[in-house]
Design a protein around this motif. Structure first.
Motif, PDB file in Angstrom:
ATOM      1  N   SER A 194       0.917  -1.334  -0.314  1.00  0.00           N
ATOM      2  CA  SER A 194       0.113   0.144  -0.120  1.00  0.00           C
ATOM      3  C   SER A 194       0.667   0.730  -0.007  1.00  0.00           C
ATOM      4  N   VAL A 195       2.409   0.996  -0.072  1.00  0.00           N
ATOM      5  CA  VAL A 195       3.261   2.454   0.223  1.00  0.00           C
ATOM      6  C   VAL A 195       4.194   2.357  -1.284  1.00  0.00           C
ATOM      7  N   LYS A 196       4.431   1.441  -1.654  1.00  0.00           N
ATOM      8  CA  LYS A 196       5.099   1.295  -3.216  1.00  0.00           C
ATOM      9  C   LYS A 196       4.471   2.717  -3.691  1.00  0.00           C
ATOM     10  N   GLY A 197       6.163   3.082  -4.063  1.00  0.00           N
ATOM     11  CA  GLY A 197       6.122   4.153  -4.759  1.00  0.00           C
ATOM     12  C   GLY A 197       5.395   5.956  -3.819  1.00  0.00           C
ATOM     13  N   ARG A 198       5.377   5.888  -2.862  1.00  0.00           N
ATOM     14  CA  ARG A 198       4.319   6.792  -2.265  1.00  0.00           C
ATOM     15  C   ARG A 198       6.110   7.568  -1.271  1.00  0.00           C
ATOM     16  N   PHE A 199       6.283   5.933  -0.378  1.00  0.00           N
ATOM     17  CA  PHE A 199       7.577   5.882   1.022  1.00  0.00           C
ATOM     18  C   PHE A 199       8.214   5.768   0.263  1.00  0.00           C
ATOM     19  N   THR A 200       9.341   6.556   0.886  1.00  0.00           N
ATOM     20  CA  THR A 200      10.735   6.450   0.612  1.00  0.00           C
ATOM     21  C   THR A 200      11.426   5.957   2.021  1.00  0.00           C
ATOM     22  N   ILE A 201      12.156   5.223   2.912  1.00  0.00           N
ATOM     23  CA  ILE A 201      12.849   4.086   3.653  1.00  0.00           C
ATOM     24  C   ILE A 201      14.524   4.339   3.568  1.00  0.00           C
ATOM     25  N   SER A 202      15.279   5.207   4.249  1.00  0.00           N
ATOM     26  CA  SER A 202      16.149   5.774   3.895  1.00  0.00           C
ATOM     27  C   SER A 202      17.433   5.448   5.885  1.00  0.00           C
ATOM     28  N   ARG A 203      18.344   4.937   5.835  1.00  0.00           N
ATOM     29  CA  ARG A 203      19.019   5.079   7.241  1.00  0.00           C
ATOM     30  C   ARG A 203      20.781   5.542   6.829  1.00  0.00           C
ATOM     31  N   ASP A 204      20.897   7.219   7.273  1.00  0.00           N
ATOM     32  CA  ASP A 204      22.469   7.594   7.036  1.00  0.00           C
ATOM     33  C   ASP A 204      22.980   6.731   8.538  1.00  0.00           C
ATOM     34  N   ASN A 205      23.854   6.119   7.885  1.00  0.00           N
ATOM     35  CA  ASN A 205      24.421   5.373   9.034  1.00  0.00           C
ATOM     36  C   ASN A 205      25.870   6.833  10.207  1.00  0.00           C
ATOM     37  N   VAL A 206      26.108   8.372   9.330  1.00  0.00           N
ATOM     38  CA  VAL A 206      26.515   9.246   9.599  1.00  0.00           C
ATOM     39  C   VAL A 206      26.003  10.070  10.474  1.00  0.00           C
ATOM     40  N   LYS A 207      24.611  10.240  10.753  1.00  0.00           N
ATOM     41  CA  LYS A 207      23.944  10.885  11.083  1.00  0.00           C
ATOM     42  C   LYS A 207      22.775   9.980  12.189  1.00  0.00           C
ATOM     43  N   ASN A 208      23.598   9.059  12.451  1.00  0.00           N
ATOM     44  CA  ASN A 208      22.464   7.502  13.024  1.00  0.00           C
ATOM     45  C   ASN A 208      20.948   7.825  13.327  1.00  0.00           C
ATOM     46  N   THR A 209      20.341   7.921  12.148  1.00  0.00           N
ATOM     47  CA  THR A 209      19.343   8.597  11.079  1.00  0.00           C
ATOM     48  C   THR A 209      18.262   7.886  10.902  1.00  0.00           C
ATOM     49  N   LEU A 210      17.914   7.067  11.018  1.00  0.00           N
ATOM     50  CA  LEU A 210      16.259   6.529  10.848  1.00  0.00           C
ATOM     51  C   LEU A 210      15.205   6.986   9.744  1.00  0.00           C
ATOM     52  N   PHE A 211      15.001   7.437   8.456  1.00  0.00           N
ATOM     53  CA  PHE A 211      14.074   8.045   8.063  1.00  0.00           C
ATOM     54  C   PHE A 211      13.024   8.058   7.057  1.00  0.00           C
ATOM     55  N   LEU A 212      11.925   8.310   7.197  1.00  0.00           N
ATOM     56  CA  LEU A 212      11.098   8.177   5.879  1.00  0.00           C
ATOM     57  C   LEU A 212      10.027   8.916   5.889  1.00  0.00           C
ATOM     58  N   GLN A 213      10.414   9.393   4.180  1.00  0.00           N
ATOM     59  CA  GLN A 213       9.216   9.984   3.259  1.00  0.00           C
ATOM     60  C   GLN A 213       8.110   9.805   2.720  1.00  0.00           C
ATOM     61  N   MET A 214       7.361  10.767   3.306  1.00  0.00           N
ATOM     62  CA  MET A 214       5.690  10.419   2.506  1.00  0.00           C
ATOM     63  C   MET A 214       5.471  11.110   1.891  1.00  0.00           C
ATOM     64  N   ASN A 215       5.262  10.822   0.453  1.00  0.00           N
ATOM     65  CA  ASN A 215       4.477  11.198  -0.414  1.00  0.00           C
ATOM     66  C   ASN A 215       3.257  10.955  -0.656  1.00  0.00           C
ATOM     67  N   SER A 216       2.941  12.026  -1.455  1.00  0.00           N
ATOM     68  CA  SER A 216       0.960  11.433  -1.692  1.00  0.00           C
ATOM     69  C   SER A 216       0.217  10.672  -0.495  1.00  0.00           C
ATOM     70  N   LEU A 217       0.305  11.238   0.638  1.00  0.00           N
ATOM     71  CA  LEU A 217      -0.041  11.204   1.449  1.00  0.00           C
ATOM     72  C   LEU A 217      -1.905  10.770   1.766  1.00  0.00           C
ATOM     73  N   LEU A 218      -1.928   9.713   2.365  1.00  0.00           N
ATOM     74  CA  LEU A 218      -3.649   8.895   1.932  1.00  0.00           C
ATOM     75  C   LEU A 218      -4.283   9.315   3.482  1.00  0.00           C
ATOM     76  N   PRO A 219      -6.066   9.608   4.026  1.00  0.00           N
ATOM     77  CA  PRO A 219      -6.235   9.584   4.865  1.00  0.00           C
ATOM     78  C   PRO A 219      -6.025   7.757   4.861  1.00  0.00           C
ATOM     79  N   GLU A 220      -5.342   6.929   4.339  1.00  0.00           N
ATOM     80  CA  GLU A 220      -5.233   5.346   5.647  1.00  0.00           C
ATOM     81  C   GLU A 220      -4.102   5.549   5.937  1.00  0.00           C
ATOM     82  N   ASP A 221      -3.684   6.596   5.735  1.00  0.00           N
ATOM     83  CA  ASP A 221      -1.885   6.422   6.413  1.00  0.00           C
ATOM     84  C   ASP A 221      -2.170   6.911   7.499  1.00  0.00           C
ATOM     85  N   THR A 222      -3.208   7.527   7.866  1.00  0.00           N
ATOM     86  CA  THR A 222      -3.802   7.914   9.649  1.00  0.00           C
ATOM     87  C   THR A 222      -3.288   6.808  10.482  1.00  0.00           C
ATOM     88  N   ALA A 223      -2.070   6.775  11.449  1.00  0.00           N
ATOM     89  CA  ALA A 223      -1.145   6.290  12.240  1.00  0.00           C
ATOM     90  C   ALA A 223      -0.963   6.894  13.085  1.00  0.00           C
TER      91      ALA A 223
END
Length: 120
Positions: A62-91
């Motif tokens: 349901s999120v393929k093509g809209r969400f992107t997960i990435s991991r920055d080992n330098v910043k010690n941070t995990l990201f989730l870029q969420m585009n084209s959000l839908l009401p059913e993504d509410t959580a």
């Protein structure tokens, strides 16, 4: 003891974008697979996306093509870029990481969660 702290949630209109961040206190190299889960009222927590320490990535359909997960080992941070959000993504979105085993707690680490609300 390592902790995960999420940020970036909020209220957005359908079609909008948000970026979630999960900062690891300590070294991200202590962790293997990391991922984002979400839970909406009355539903079970579900895995949204995950990335292994080797960089292998998986998404739920349901999120393929809209969400992107990435991991920055330098910043010690995990990201989730969420585009084209839908009401059913509410959580509430939770960061998860598999790391060093802890007595009584195991090897699964969780953040406190961040609310994402998408209005129609």
């Amino acid at each position: 003891q390592a902790q995960l702290v999420e940020s970036g949630g909020g209220l957005v209109q359908a079609g909008g974008s948000l970026t979630l961040s999960c900062v690891v206190s300590g070294s991200i190299f202590s962790f293997g697979t990391m991922g984002w889960y979400r839970q909406s009222p009355g539903k079970q927590r579900e895995l949204v996306a995950k990335v292994s320490s080797a960089g292998t990535i998986n998404y739920i359909d349901s999120v393929k093509g809209r969400f992107t997960i990435s991991r920055d080992n330098v910043k010690n941070t995990l990201f989730l870029q969420m585009n084209s959000l839908l009401p059913e993504d509410t959580a509430v979105y939770y960061c998860n990481a598999i790391g060093p085993w802890r007595p009584g707690k195991g090897s699964s680490y969780w953040g406190q969660g961040t609310q994402v609300t998408v209005s129609s």
